[in-house]
Enzyme design. Structure first.
Site, PDB file in Angstrom:
ATOM      1  N   GLY A  26       0.846  -1.186   0.000  1.00  0.00           N
ATOM      2  CA  GLY A  26       0.000   0.000   0.000  1.00  0.00           C
ATOM      3  C   GLY A  26       0.879   1.233   0.000  1.00  0.00           C
ATOM      4  N   ALA A  28       0.616   4.390   0.876  1.00  0.00           N
ATOM      5  CA  ALA A  28       0.726   5.187   2.098  1.00  0.00           C
ATOM      6  C   ALA A  28       1.496   4.438   3.175  1.00  0.00           C
ATOM      7  CB  ALA A  28      -0.666   5.566   2.605  1.00  0.00           C
ATOM      8  N   CYS A 133      -8.266  -4.589  -6.034  1.00  0.00           N
ATOM      9  CA  CYS A 133      -7.066  -4.666  -5.206  1.00  0.00           C
ATOM     10  C   CYS A 133      -7.357  -4.153  -3.793  1.00  0.00           C
ATOM     11  CB  CYS A 133      -5.904  -3.924  -5.869  1.00  0.00           C
ATOM     12  SG  CYS A 133      -4.269  -4.386  -5.223  1.00  0.00           S
ATOM     13  N   ASP A 202      -0.991   3.579  -7.382  1.00  0.00           N
ATOM     14  CA  ASP A 202       0.383   3.548  -6.910  1.00  0.00           C
ATOM     15  C   ASP A 202       1.116   4.806  -7.337  1.00  0.00           C
ATOM     16  OD1 ASP A 202       0.186   0.875  -5.755  1.00  0.00           O
ATOM     17  OD2 ASP A 202       2.358   0.830  -6.032  1.00  0.00           O
TER      18      ASP A 202
END
EC number: 5.3.1.29
Length: 327
Positions: A26, A28, A133, A202
């Site tokens: 992920g 972040a 996702c 992303d």
């Protein structure tokens, strides 16, 4: 210590390995872990001279940077922390680096909350949202909607080969959101039941193209055909400033064994070791969704048409971006 450099703290190497193996995933979460790793490097550095300290921090940043070429939040986090490394003594450099990393982490946490509030405004009672996702930014929008009392349902694509959709489904069920999990190939059929497609990113290029988990582009094309709006939830740390100067985004290729393990390959090819068996496995981690298939990009600064994100990039990063780990 590690062949990536004797000056890099073991904890930094561990974080880099976990990012590379997608144990930390992920955008972040990766950015937060990278900032934390630089703070640890600063705290544990044994450098006696300022130039040695700076060299160690840049070596640590380079070790982290090389793990995930597509997750632009990683270099953006590294640039932010290193830009705050200031002082004439090791003690001053150490303190400023740690403070900068902590500031980044605080801003990151607040950014996701702000983004969630913006994204939640797009949802209404009874809406059905299709996801792809696992994106903490997309989930922040859904969480904010639930907290506002908006009743929503979700159709969650399982997202092969690593099945990140299961993580999304688990989180949504913790919030008591009704969830239908579907195989990736069923998206076209179930889009007729969806009011929105909500995905993360992303990275986002200067022209508004969205780089996200493989399958995002195909979903966006089908959604446009069916008249279902596509929203991309992405903090500004995912804007890719290098694309303003003509750089392209590298698409990460992951291990083919995520798709076929050795036993499965042998069963297909009827060979014991897989050598010269005539079978090729491609496993790109990401694809590129052109801006014409995206209705809105939601950030902590508000909602933007994809074609306008370059203006936001210039405001945040200027016209050029340095890579301080290479200095």
């Amino acid at each position: 210590m590690d062949d990536r450099g004797p000056d890099v703290a073991p904890a930094v190497v561990t974080t880099a390995d976990e990012i590379a193996a997608m144990e930390i995933r992920g955008a972040a979460t990766i950015a937060d872990a990278a900032a934390e790793a630089l703070a640890i490097q600063a705290e544990r550095s044994d450098a006696e001279r300022p130039d040695a300290f700076e060299r160690q921090l840049r070596a640590a940043a380079k070790t982290l940077y090389e793990t995930r070429p597509t997750a632009v939040s990683l270099p953006n986090a590294l640039r932010y922390v290193l830009a705050g490394m200031d002082g004439e003594t090791v003690a001053e450099l150490r303190a400023s680096t740690i403070a900068r990393a902590e500031e980044f982490q605080r801003d990151l946490a607040q950014a996701q909350s702000k983004l969630g509030s913006v994204g939640a405004n797009r949802l209404r009672d009874g809406d059905v949202v299709m996801t792809h996702c696992h994106s903490t930014d997309a989930l922040a929008c859904l969480e904010a909607a639930v907290e506002d009392g908006t009743e929503i349902e979700a159709i969650v694509k399982e997202t092969r080969p690593r099945l990140q959709g299961h993580i999304t489904a688990r989180q949504l069920r913790e919030w008591d959101v009704p969830v239908t999990v579907i195989v990736d190939g069923a998206a076209r059929r179930y889009l007729d039941q969806a009011d929105h497609v909500l995905v993360g990113a992303d990275s986002i290029a200067a022209d508004g193209s969205v780089i996200n988990k493989i399958g995002t582009s195909g979903l966006a094309v089908i959604a446009r055909e069916r008249g279902v709006p596509v929203t991309v939830a992405a903090q500004t740390i995912k804007l890719h400033p290098d694309t303003m100067t003509g750089h392209t985004v590298e698409i990460e290729r992951r291990d083919e064994r995520e798709v076929l393990d050795d036993d499965e390959r042998a069963a297909i090819t009827d060979t014991a070791d897989g050598a010269d068996d005539g079978l090729t496995v491609e496993n790109p981690a990401f694809d590129v969704t052109p801006p014409r298939y995206v209705d809105a990009i939601v950030t902590e600064h508000g909602q933007f048409p994809p074609e306008t994100v370059v203006t936001l990039m210039r405001e945040l990063f200027g016209e050029t971006v340095d890579e301080p780990w290479e200095l």
